[in-house]
Design a protein around this motif. Sequence first.
Motif, PDB file in Angstrom:
ATOM      1  N   LYS A 182      20.622  74.444  69.125  1.00 51.52           N
ATOM      2  CA  LYS A 182      19.483  75.143  69.043  1.00 51.52           C
ATOM      3  C   LYS A 182      18.222  74.194  68.963  1.00 51.52           C
ATOM      4  O   LYS A 182      18.294  73.184  68.355  1.00 51.52           O
ATOM      5  N   LEU A 183      17.084  74.629  69.511  1.00 55.01           N
ATOM      6  CA  LEU A 183      15.926  73.602  69.612  1.00 55.01           C
ATOM      7  C   LEU A 183      14.755  74.597  69.446  1.00 55.01           C
ATOM      8  O   LEU A 183      14.770  75.508  69.534  1.00 55.01           O
ATOM      9  N   SER A 184      13.747  74.085  68.837  1.00 54.41           N
ATOM     10  CA  SER A 184      12.381  74.756  68.561  1.00 54.41           C
ATOM     11  C   SER A 184      11.530  74.281  69.660  1.00 54.41           C
ATOM     12  O   SER A 184      11.747  73.175  70.258  1.00 54.41           O
ATOM     13  N   PRO A 185      10.154  74.625  69.852  1.00 45.66           N
ATOM     14  CA  PRO A 185       9.359  74.225  70.599  1.00 45.66           C
ATOM     15  C   PRO A 185       8.965  73.041  70.513  1.00 45.66           C
ATOM     16  O   PRO A 185       8.850  72.328  71.430  1.00 45.66           O
ATOM     17  N   ALA A 186       8.887  72.596  69.189  1.00 50.05           N
ATOM     18  CA  ALA A 186       8.195  71.116  68.817  1.00 50.05           C
ATOM     19  C   ALA A 186       9.251  70.257  69.513  1.00 50.05           C
ATOM     20  O   ALA A 186       8.899  69.109  69.673  1.00 50.05           O
ATOM     21  N   ASP A 187      10.748  70.543  69.673  1.00 54.45           N
ATOM     22  CA  ASP A 187      11.529  69.461  69.907  1.00 54.45           C
ATOM     23  C   ASP A 187      11.178  69.187  71.547  1.00 54.45           C
ATOM     24  O   ASP A 187      11.871  68.171  72.219  1.00 54.45           O
ATOM     25  N   LEU A 188      10.478  69.967  72.324  1.00 56.34           N
ATOM     26  CA  LEU A 188       9.909  69.446  73.663  1.00 56.34           C
ATOM     27  C   LEU A 188       8.936  68.672  73.890  1.00 56.34           C
ATOM     28  O   LEU A 188       8.726  68.479  75.034  1.00 56.34           O
ATOM     29  N   ALA A 189       8.539  68.157  72.808  1.00 52.67           N
ATOM     30  CA  ALA A 189       7.307  66.971  72.888  1.00 52.67           C
ATOM     31  C   ALA A 189       8.061  65.764  73.776  1.00 52.67           C
ATOM     32  O   ALA A 189       9.116  65.127  73.635  1.00 52.67           O
ATOM     33  N   GLY A 190       7.282  65.610  74.998  1.00 47.80           N
ATOM     34  CA  GLY A 190       7.691  64.660  75.632  1.00 47.80           C
ATOM     35  C   GLY A 190       8.523  64.730  76.796  1.00 47.80           C
ATOM     36  O   GLY A 190       8.770  64.063  77.676  1.00 47.80           O
TER      37      GLY A 190
END
Length: 304
Positions: A182-190
């Motif tokens: 599971k990932l959060s939107p913040a983990d999409l940085a970069g």
Amino acid sequence: MTFHQLQCFIQVAEQLSFIGAAKKLYTTQPAVTYQIRMLEKELNTRLFYRTNRRVSLTETGRAFYQASLKIWESYQDVLLHIEDIEKRNRSYITIGVRRLFDYSILSGFVKNFNGLRPDIKVEVIPQSDYEPLEYLYTGKTNISFLFDTECAENEDVAFLPIYEMNYYLLVEEHHPLIKHTKLSPADLAGQKVILPEDNYRRSSHIPPIETLLEVGADLSLTSPSFEGTLILVQAGMGIAVITSTADKKFPCMEKILLDVPPLHIGMAWLKNNTPPETLQFMDLVKERYRPLSDSESAKRKDNP
């Protein structure tokens, strides 16, 4: 004289070639030649001059050609009129379905409805993601599977939620992110997130572009279609954010749950001027369905 003979004659007259007419009719040259020979025998006249190099109409053939066009046009009008009558007398429901939706739920509804009303035909057609409500308004569908966000503010449309669909990240099978469940939107940085081009981006179930920009995702890569997006992801050129059921799989790719609120999926129909067959179908759905979450739907596919 048969209408098939008439059709063969018109094609030979217009192509001035038996081979060309055969190609137009998706048949063989000897078959066309036979039909013309039988027609000429019945009319007791020659319709074509034939040589090794060319085919031409006789004077009688030219006159018969003009008459044949009128006969053929009248014949087509009769067929259309009969088709219209059959459509008016035939009860049917057209349901629009979308990519990645849980078809097993719909199949259960259709099966149950067919058991109660075998006289009503249920047609299922693919539905565009671009203008989801257009199919209802234009009459292409009587019922459409929609996201709740697509008709939330539309007073003309009734909506019955059926189940939930989560957001997932779609990544290539060797991508570093696959170690996460599971990932959060913040983990999409970069991360390079592949976006659909403008016509598809208008779909309201696509995550807000502003959210992806805020977390610092790279949105420089776009694709003209969902299929194109899958190819780019599989090629390792980026990741994509999609809505999907839990059990949906993609070859050579992995799904990672995105920690954002899910979307509600349901059936929508117009409130006014709704055919009685549509209302009967929806009454059955209301009686038998139980709203399913994304995880529950995988367990209860056979019991809509």
